[in-house]
Design a protein around this motif. Structure first.
Motif, short mmCIF file in Angstrom:
data_model
loop_
_atom_site.label_atom_id
_atom_site.label_comp_id
_atom_site.label_asym_id
_atom_site.label_seq_id
_atom_site.Cartn_x
_atom_site.Cartn_y
_atom_site.Cartn_z
N ILE A 103 10.65 9.41 11.93
CA ILE A 103 10.84 8.32 10.97
C ILE A 103 12.15 7.66 11.30
N LEU A 104 12.10 6.38 11.61
CA LEU A 104 13.28 5.60 11.98
C LEU A 104 13.52 4.55 10.90
N VAL A 105 14.74 4.51 10.37
CA VAL A 105 15.07 3.59 9.28
C VAL A 105 16.23 2.69 9.70
N LYS A 106 15.99 1.40 9.72
CA LYS A 106 17.04 0.41 10.01
C LYS A 106 17.85 0.20 8.74
N ASP A 107 19.13 0.56 8.78
CA ASP A 107 19.99 0.59 7.58
C ASP A 107 20.79 -0.69 7.45
N GLU A 108 20.26 -1.65 6.68
CA GLU A 108 20.92 -2.95 6.54
C GLU A 108 22.00 -2.96 5.45
N SER A 109 22.27 -1.83 4.81
CA SER A 109 23.42 -1.77 3.90
C SER A 109 24.72 -1.91 4.66
N LYS A 110 24.67 -1.74 5.98
CA LYS A 110 25.88 -1.80 6.82
C LYS A 110 26.04 -3.16 7.50
N ARG A 111 25.37 -4.18 7.02
CA ARG A 111 25.39 -5.49 7.67
C ARG A 111 26.63 -6.28 7.28
N ASN A 160 25.79 -6.06 2.68
CA ASN A 160 24.84 -5.18 2.01
C ASN A 160 23.38 -5.61 2.17
N SER A 161 23.10 -6.46 3.16
CA SER A 161 21.73 -6.96 3.33
C SER A 161 21.61 -7.65 4.67
N PHE A 162 20.38 -7.71 5.19
CA PHE A 162 20.09 -8.37 6.45
C PHE A 162 20.11 -9.90 6.35
N LYS A 163 20.11 -10.44 5.14
CA LYS A 163 19.84 -11.87 4.94
C LYS A 163 20.80 -12.80 5.67
N ALA A 211 22.82 -0.83 -2.22
CA ALA A 211 22.80 -0.81 -3.69
C ALA A 211 23.38 -2.11 -4.22
N THR A 212 22.60 -3.18 -4.14
CA THR A 212 23.08 -4.49 -4.58
C THR A 212 23.14 -4.62 -6.10
N ASP A 213 22.47 -3.72 -6.80
CA ASP A 213 22.57 -3.61 -8.26
C ASP A 213 22.99 -2.18 -8.57
N PRO A 214 24.29 -1.88 -8.52
CA PRO A 214 24.76 -0.49 -8.66
C PRO A 214 24.35 0.17 -9.96
N VAL A 215 24.27 -0.59 -11.04
CA VAL A 215 23.89 -0.01 -12.33
C VAL A 215 22.47 0.53 -12.27
N ASN A 216 21.54 -0.26 -11.79
CA ASN A 216 20.16 0.20 -11.69
C ASN A 216 20.01 1.28 -10.63
N TYR A 217 20.78 1.17 -9.56
CA TYR A 217 20.73 2.19 -8.51
C TYR A 217 21.05 3.57 -9.09
N ARG A 218 22.09 3.65 -9.89
CA ARG A 218 22.45 4.93 -10.51
C ARG A 218 21.38 5.38 -11.49
N SER A 219 20.80 4.45 -12.22
CA SER A 219 19.74 4.81 -13.16
C SER A 219 18.55 5.45 -12.44
N VAL A 220 18.26 4.94 -11.25
CA VAL A 220 17.15 5.47 -10.47
C VAL A 220 17.51 6.80 -9.81
N VAL A 221 18.64 6.80 -9.09
CA VAL A 221 18.99 7.96 -8.27
C VAL A 221 19.58 9.10 -9.09
N TRP A 222 20.41 8.77 -10.09
CA TRP A 222 21.02 9.81 -10.92
C TRP A 222 20.09 10.28 -12.04
#
Length: 410
Positions: free
Chosen positions: A67-75, A79-82, A391-402
């Motif tokens: 499984i190969l994942v292109k990590d665009e959080s490092k762009r 925080n995105s490929f856009k 994590a472009t929406d940190p609040v929701n990111y924590r709600s999901v992951v935490w």
């Protein structure tokens, strides 16, 4: 169409890949075209390839080879490929105004006072859920110009703030994405502003094509990195779609790169914004939109109207279309944030993790065995995924992951 007991997941599968004539290969996404894009991106001060993460332990757990994942959080800190699309399109636009060839200039020259004096003040305007707007805002700031970004209702506060921090004006409307696009276009035309949008309409096609070429650079990077790793070409690719500009760009480039022998490709969308799925379901060859509020946590994919160029590529070259509830991407976010053994952690936002969530469920849930078998996913499969945002929406990111928000309905 495959349905299953795991709520909300549906798939349309094409049992036999049709041979498509080379004349239908997207001519604007060839290797030669992407070489020009890549050369331009390399002149940007913050440019470097984002990581391609090899999740060996996750692959073993799921019964896959790789499984190969292109990590665009490092762009480039965005925080995105856009920005790959917006920067290239704006550069092409300026070169067109000045009757220059992009390959004869670099990004620093476009930032120069000489160029600004020749072009005068330009205001770039766009509609965005956040990531594309951030790319436009960054590019405008870098070249000393202005940007105005219109955002659909419900846009996360942090995504709005990120655009403002780059010096752009950000305006949240009370409209959904597609209606906000129309509103932004109206305002731009009234003010003689330059529209930079990754969807197309009659009379507006050149800039969307440039943006798609910029997006395709992400796939070019990934395929180069796969070769550098000594890994065989991917057997499967899962790509998420909004208007279809990114998905079409990635698949279109892969079609050219592999001369039509590209990976088995599945297009993934949110349930409430599945315009590609609906178009495939109607199956008359034309793009079809969906209406309504387009509610989903996958904000970057909450688009109801396909871009024609993206749809045509997905129609002609993809193997399956799937729509997924929000719990699918939430699971992907948690998996990537909590890696197995020696796997690298990937911070993936709501629009970036849906492929990971989807492949994990296909391989682990009995209700989805039919999909796994029809896609021929097994221990010999090498899967490539694109985590298109952090994590472009940190609040929701924590709600999901935490906190486990949007859990699987057992």
């Amino acid at each position: 169409m495959c349905k299953n007991k795991l709520s909300g997941i549906k798939m349309i599968y094409r049992s036999n890949r049709e041979e498509v004539k080379r004349s239908k290969f997207p001519s604007f996404l060839t290797i030669d075209k992407l070489e020009e894009v890549k050369s331009f991106h390399k002149t940007m001060n913050n440019y470097k390839k984002t990581p391609l993460v090899n999740l060996n332990s996750l692959a073993k757990e799921l019964g896959l080879r790789s499984i190969l994942v292109k990590d665009e959080s490092k762009r480039g800190g965005l925080n995105s490929f856009k920005v790959l699309g917006s920067s290239y399109a704006i550069a092409k636009l300026i070169c067109k105004r000045l009757n220059l060839r992009l390959k004869d200039v670099n990004f620093n020259y476009l930032k120069s006072e000489e160029v600004k004096n020749k072009t005068g003040e330009i205001t770039f305007v766009t509609c965005s859920d956040g990531n594309h707007g951030r790319g436009v805002a960054w590019t405008a700031r870098e070249i000393g110009q202005k940007a105005v970004v219109y955002l659909p209702k419900g846009t996360a506060r942090r995504r709005v703030e990120a655009i403002i921090e780059l010096g752009a004006k950000a305006i949240v409307t009370d409209l959904n994405y597609d209606d906000t696009v129309r509103y932004a276009v109206k305002i731009a035309q009234e003010n003689n502003w330059e529209i930079v949008q990754d969807t197309a309409w009659e009379g507006y096609t050149e800039i969307p094509i440039w943006i798609m070429q910029g997006y395709a650079a992400m796939a070019y990077e990934a395929l180069e990195q796969i070769e550098e790793m000594g890994i065989k070409k991917p057997t499967h690719m899962f790509i998420q779609a909004g208007v279809g500009a990114m998905a079409g760009a990635v698949l279109g480039f892969c079609v050219n790169y592999f001369n039509g022998k590209h990976p088995i490709t599945t297009v993934i969308e949110p349930v409430n914004a599945a315009c590609m799925f609906r178009s495939a379901e109607i199956n008359d060859g034309k793009p079809h939109g969906v209406i309504g509020g387009l509610e989903t946590i996958m904000a970057g994919l909450a688009c109801g109207e396909p871009i024609l160029y993206g749809w045509e590529i997905l129609r002609d070259f993809s193997d399956a279309f799937s729509m997924c509830p929000d719990y699918v991407t939430a699971r992907g976010m948690r998996i990537l944030a909590n890696p197995l053994e020696n796997d690298e952690k990937v911070i993936s936002g709501e629009s970036g993790a849906v492929g990971t969530g989807f492949i994990s469920l296909i391989m682990q849930r009995k209700e989805l065995t039919e999909i796994k078998e029809k896609l021929a996913l097994n221990q010999n499969s090498t899967v490539i995924l694109f985590s298109t945002e952090g994590a472009t929406d940190p609040v929701n990111y924590r709600s999901v992951v935490w906190d486990g928000k949007y859990n699987i309905p057992y």
